[in-house]
Design an enzyme around this catalytic site. Structure first.
Site, mmCIF file in Angstrom:
data_model
loop_
_atom_site.group_PDB
_atom_site.id
_atom_site.type_symbol
_atom_site.label_atom_id
_atom_site.label_comp_id
_atom_site.label_asym_id
_atom_site.label_seq_id
_atom_site.Cartn_x
_atom_site.Cartn_y
_atom_site.Cartn_z
ATOM 1 C CG HIS A 170 14.195 -0.563 -18.141
ATOM 2 N ND1 HIS A 170 15.021 -0.219 -19.186
ATOM 3 C CD2 HIS A 170 12.997 -0.856 -18.693
ATOM 4 C CE1 HIS A 170 14.352 -0.328 -20.321
ATOM 5 N NE2 HIS A 170 13.112 -0.698 -20.043
ATOM 6 C CG ASP A 206 18.121 0.045 -17.797
ATOM 7 O OD1 ASP A 206 17.673 -1.118 -17.763
ATOM 8 O OD2 ASP A 206 17.720 0.903 -18.597
#
Length: 232
Positions: free
Chosen positions: A201, A170
């Site tokens: 993400h 992420d």
């Protein structure tokens, strides 16, 4: 198909625009679907429809209604991504928790459901954590929640089950933040954490370039089982 409507703000100071999808028959449980920073766009509406097909009342609140009502953006369009970041900077997450409380109250009293869960993404993932710590939501799930590492002091207040999906690549929640989340929550009896190696993400978005099909299906299957266990 769902519908757009409004519900009263928690203190009666205005009306919150929401999207509501309902199952064919009466449901005893509901799920609040809290969007990313892109508003109640087509992907979020689709998530609501998917939950309705599984027998839940699903409600997605317009989290930016105080200053950018009705906005729908795409993370795949650079200009719209920048616009979304601007709204994120304006957003007060404490107001977001009040809006979740308003949704819980409306669902329990106006839709006559016994239990209410929450599934949130990105900023909504942060709100899933905050709702678990600050409200009486029956169960919460957060996907790639941002800034949770800065709110671990509230973990002691989590009284109902919380599931967090953490993609290890992420680019908004880096390795140090992920480590802090694990260090702060791994031992919590009400919290379950799942890591997704190499995913970024937005991997569970319904639409667009960010979606990872295998990762999304795995995370969503875990979410469905988790909520069924605690809301049914």
């Amino acid at each position: 198909m769902g519908e757009k409507t409004t519900i009263p703000e928690f203190h009666g100071e205005g009306e919150i625009p929401v999207y509501v999808a309902r199952p064919e028959g009466q449901s005893e449980a509901a799920i609040i679907v809290v969007p990313e920073i892109f508003g109640v766009n087509e992907g979020i509406r689709q998530k609501c429809e998917n939950w309705a097909k599984k027998g839940y009342v699903a409600l997605a609140p317009d989290i930016f209604w105080r200053f950018a009502p009705g906005v729908e953006l795409s993370p795949d369009v650079p200009e719209q991504m920048q616009e979304a970041f601007g709204y994120f900077q304006q957003y007060d997450a404490d107001d977001g928790v009040k809006d979740i409380e308003a949704a819980i109250r409306w669902l329990r009293h106006e839709q006559a459901v016994d239990k209410v869960g929450l599934v949130g993404f990105c900023l909504g993932g942060r709100l899933a954590y905050m709702a678990a710590a600050r409200t009486d939501i029956d169960a919460s799930v957060g996907y790639y929640g941002v800034m949770i590492d800065q709110m671990l002091g509230e973990a002691h207040a989590i009284a109902n089950p919380l599931l967090l999906h953490i993609p290890t690549a992420d680019h908004f929640v880096g390795p140090e933040a992920q480590k802090a989340i694990h260090d702060g929550l791994d031992a919590h009896p009400k919290v379950t954490l799942h890591d997704y190696e190499g995913l970024d993400h937005g991997f569970a978005a319904e639409l667009g370039n960010r979606r990872d099909e295998a990762g999304a299906q795995l995370a969503d299957s875990r979410t469905e089982a988790f909520l069924a266990a605690h809301l049914r």
